[in-house]
Enzyme design. Structure first.
Site, PDB file in Angstrom:
ATOM      1  N   ASP A  67       0.847  -1.182   0.000  1.00 56.66           N
ATOM      2  CA  ASP A  67       0.000   0.000   0.000  1.00 56.66           C
ATOM      3  C   ASP A  67       0.889   1.240   0.000  1.00 56.66           C
ATOM      4  O   ASP A  67       2.099   1.142   0.208  1.00 56.66           O
ATOM      5  CB  ASP A  67      -1.012  -0.015   1.156  1.00 56.66           C
ATOM      6  N   TYR A  69       2.859   4.836   0.767  1.00 61.26           N
ATOM      7  CA  TYR A  69       3.473   5.458   1.944  1.00 61.26           C
ATOM      8  C   TYR A  69       2.412   6.316   2.643  1.00 61.26           C
ATOM      9  O   TYR A  69       1.602   6.969   1.986  1.00 61.26           O
ATOM     10  CB  TYR A  69       4.653   6.334   1.533  1.00 61.26           C
ATOM     11  N   PHE A  80       6.782   2.036  -4.166  1.00 63.96           N
ATOM     12  CA  PHE A  80       8.162   2.231  -3.713  1.00 63.96           C
ATOM     13  C   PHE A  80       8.744   3.600  -4.066  1.00 63.96           C
ATOM     14  O   PHE A  80       9.836   3.945  -3.616  1.00 63.96           O
ATOM     15  CB  PHE A  80       9.095   1.131  -4.239  1.00 63.96           C
ATOM     16  N   HIS A 186      11.051  -9.314   0.901  1.00 62.82           N
ATOM     17  CA  HIS A 186      10.753  -7.893   0.726  1.00 62.82           C
ATOM     18  C   HIS A 186      12.022  -7.063   0.968  1.00 62.82           C
ATOM     19  O   HIS A 186      12.863  -7.426   1.793  1.00 62.82           O
ATOM     20  CB  HIS A 186       9.664  -7.490   1.724  1.00 62.82           C
TER      21      HIS A 186
END
Length: 220
Positions: A67, A69, A80, A186
């Protein structure tokens, strides 16, 4: 609140998703959040930014985030990525470390990747200010799963980068032999050293694209 004009270069089936009951309920939820004065990120104009910058037929690589920031000024609709002038977040720094471009890319804005065909998709496209995962299970996942399934049906070669267990669950319906599915931990500081750093995904993706007669991505 949700404007769909940025979906015009995507298959009709994606636009049809926005006519379904679950999407109307999602829109109602976002409107209620707005009426409460709750901060919602990204800005309304950037919710479908990834779709606007990277049309369906141009997609070469999919990098799936969870999701947006949730701090003011960070989210702009690309997974990202952060706008120019915003400090590079820790996960993005680890992505740059894997690419060995920490010094070469002082910006955290990945729009240049998106313009080359890197579809920077979050599974959930909005978030409440200062509350990570606050818009989870409101309907976005249904929509973005439909997007991934549409890409899976594409005849154009696509490299899917699935980082972390959440993203890797999407591999269940990415079964087109034209595509390449890459999985790794991740890039978060909590897990990057368990196999994300050193995974070689970016080089592997470019090799795959070149073998299929496509221009590689200029990651730097």
């Amino acid at each position: 609140m949700i404007q769909t004009k940025d979906l015009k270069h995507w298959p009709k089936e994606i636009l049809l998703e926005t006519k379904k009951d679950y999407f109307h309920k999602l829109n109602g939820f976002l409107n209620s959040e707005k009426l409460k004065g709750v901060g919602i990120f990204p800005e309304q104009k950037n919710i479908f930014n990834a779709f606007k910058i990277t049309p369906f037929e141009a997609v070469k690589v999919v990098i799936l985030g969870q999701d947006p920031y949730h701090k003011a000024g960070q989210a702009h609709g690309l997974s990202f990525s952060v706008p120019e002038g915003v400090k590079r977040p820790p996960s993005l720094m680890n992505i740059y470390k894997e690419l060995q471009v920490v010094e070469q890319r002082p910006t955290g804005n990945l729009s240049d990747w998106a313009e080359q065909g890197v579809f920077l998709l979050n599974s959930v496209l909005t978030v409440r200010e200062s509350e990570a995962a606050s818009h989870k299970n409101r309907g976005w996942e249904i929509f973005t799963d439909a997007v991934l399934k549409a890409l899976n049906k594409s005849e154009n070669p696509v490299v899917f980068m699935l980082w972390g267990s959440y993203a890797q669950k999407k591999a269940a319906f990415l079964d087109n032999v034209n595509h390449l599915v890459l999985q790794a931990p991740h890039p978060s500081p909590l897990s990057a050293y368990r196999g994300f750093l050193g995974c070689g995904h970016f080089e592997t993706a470019n090799q795959y694209l070149i073998k299929r007669g496509l221009e590689p991505i200029k990651w730097v």
